[in-house]
Design an enzyme around this catalytic site. Sequence first.
Site, PDB file in Angstrom:
ATOM      1  N   ASN A 175     103.622 -72.879 -10.790  1.00 17.97           N
ATOM      2  CA  ASN A 175     102.331 -72.800 -12.055  1.00 17.97           C
ATOM      3  C   ASN A 175     101.857 -73.774 -12.352  1.00 17.97           C
ATOM      4  OD1 ASN A 175      99.931 -72.014 -12.743  1.00 17.97           O
ATOM      5  ND2 ASN A 175     100.244 -70.101 -12.909  1.00 17.97           N
ATOM      6  N   ARG A 212     100.083 -72.199  -7.020  1.00 17.19           N
ATOM      7  CA  ARG A 212      99.108 -72.186  -7.343  1.00 17.19           C
ATOM      8  C   ARG A 212      98.112 -73.914  -7.359  1.00 17.19           C
ATOM      9  NH1 ARG A 212      96.829 -71.923 -13.287  1.00 17.19           N
ATOM     10  NH2 ARG A 212      94.722 -71.686 -12.659  1.00 17.19           N
ATOM     11  N   HIS A 215      89.857 -69.568 -11.661  1.00 15.52           N
ATOM     12  CA  HIS A 215      91.182 -68.329 -11.943  1.00 15.52           C
ATOM     13  C   HIS A 215      90.933 -67.467 -11.314  1.00 15.52           C
ATOM     14  CE1 HIS A 215      90.195 -69.532 -16.412  1.00 15.52           C
ATOM     15  NE2 HIS A 215      91.534 -70.023 -16.255  1.00 15.52           N
ATOM     16  N   ARG A 251      87.406 -75.917 -23.873  1.00 13.00           N
ATOM     17  CA  ARG A 251      86.257 -76.431 -23.729  1.00 13.00           C
ATOM     18  C   ARG A 251      85.434 -75.848 -24.249  1.00 13.00           C
ATOM     19  NH1 ARG A 251      88.774 -74.825 -18.237  1.00 13.00           N
ATOM     20  NH2 ARG A 251      91.258 -74.781 -18.815  1.00 13.00           N
ATOM     21  N   GLU A 289     100.208 -63.805 -11.441  1.00 13.24           N
ATOM     22  CA  GLU A 289      99.932 -64.466 -10.894  1.00 13.24           C
ATOM     23  C   GLU A 289     101.036 -65.174  -9.714  1.00 13.24           C
ATOM     24  OE1 GLU A 289      96.401 -67.256 -12.879  1.00 13.24           O
ATOM     25  OE2 GLU A 289      98.235 -67.295 -13.403  1.00 13.24           O
TER      26      GLU A 289
END
Length: 403
Positions: A7, A88, A177, A237, A381
């Site tokens: 990841n 990922r 996501h 962000r 994940e």
Amino acid sequence: MRVLGINCGSSSLKFDLLDVNASASQVVRIVTGVVDRIGPEATCSFSSKAKKVNRKMPVPDHEGAFHEVMTMLQEAGLAKQIEALGHRVVHGGARLVEPALIDETVIAAIEAVSDLAPLHNEPAVATIKAARAQLPDIPMVATFDTAFYAGLPEVAAQYALPRDLSERLGIRRYGFHGIAHRYMVEQYRALRPDVERPRLITLQLGNGCSVTASLDGRPLDTSMGFTPLEGLVMGTRSGDLDPIIPLFLADHGGLSREQVEAILNHESGLLGLSGRSHDMRDLLQASAAGDERSSLAVDAFCYRAKKYIGGYLTVLGGADALVFGGGIGEHSLAVRQRICAGLEWAGLALDDKTNQVDSGEHRQISASGSNVEAWVVAVDEAAIIAKDVVARLADGGYTPQPS
């Protein structure tokens, strides 16, 4: 099958070695680790039942990070146990809408949309190429954050732009996501199998943040869009903006396109509002000490999330549960409390006692009698990535859709 899950972040490479049964229904973690702050002062950590490693050293790039991962696994006598790799990848574009067996065609398709998620796709491609060079005989599968949203309803997926432009340039809401939101949905359904066709609002809150509305496991809308910049207030962000603002910054601020993009991605959000930090823990502490800008940053973060929840309650016609995941969502009781405050009208009230628990495990945090439940799910994940690898290899791989 023993699967090494990779990841990549913009400056990190997380890895997990997992044992997955043949039906991909059970996952056992053997090793977890990360190469963090890739650069002159990177940290390389590794943890298993038998061994722990934590060292600082220069790691120039993601290719070097993967080399260090393999070095740590070799030192632990585990490298030869790897039977497959799962990567990922943040953006798969319109073509890569399922986990894909990695070959040159898939790599080219990932590279083709890398400009839409350069902070993540480019490191992922570099790591994939390093892995293929070092482990040429090991099969590798890419799992895409955007794939969860491939079937998003057109009314949510399309921007109100001229259709010919959107189609020619591939402009649409892709969503991000997706692996995390998929995990939260799957875990809720496992925890509450008695809830038929669950209406869920899942919140992935960390340095990057997003919220998704889903019905019976199918996403109906999501806050991130064409790129991961849209939606909630995030660590650095901006999230949602009047679309003229970037042009105004360029025209009246004398800024280049690159400078504007850097401001929106790296200097805005919690950091921009507070002028202090992108870390919610720092801001909560500063807010408690009376720093007004930090208080505003925290309030704006929670307000934006609450506004999306209200919209998604309308989209879903109510909800069975809110599910919190991610570093902030899982560990910040104050943020969960602020986001849920005032939602009593919708049938949601938190249980103060269970909300204050930070166990690292899945747990219900809504008060008894709430019509809308609230849950915290410890997002994994790597487990999704490993399951996808086993399932994809079992059915012989996947070819991207024609462009």
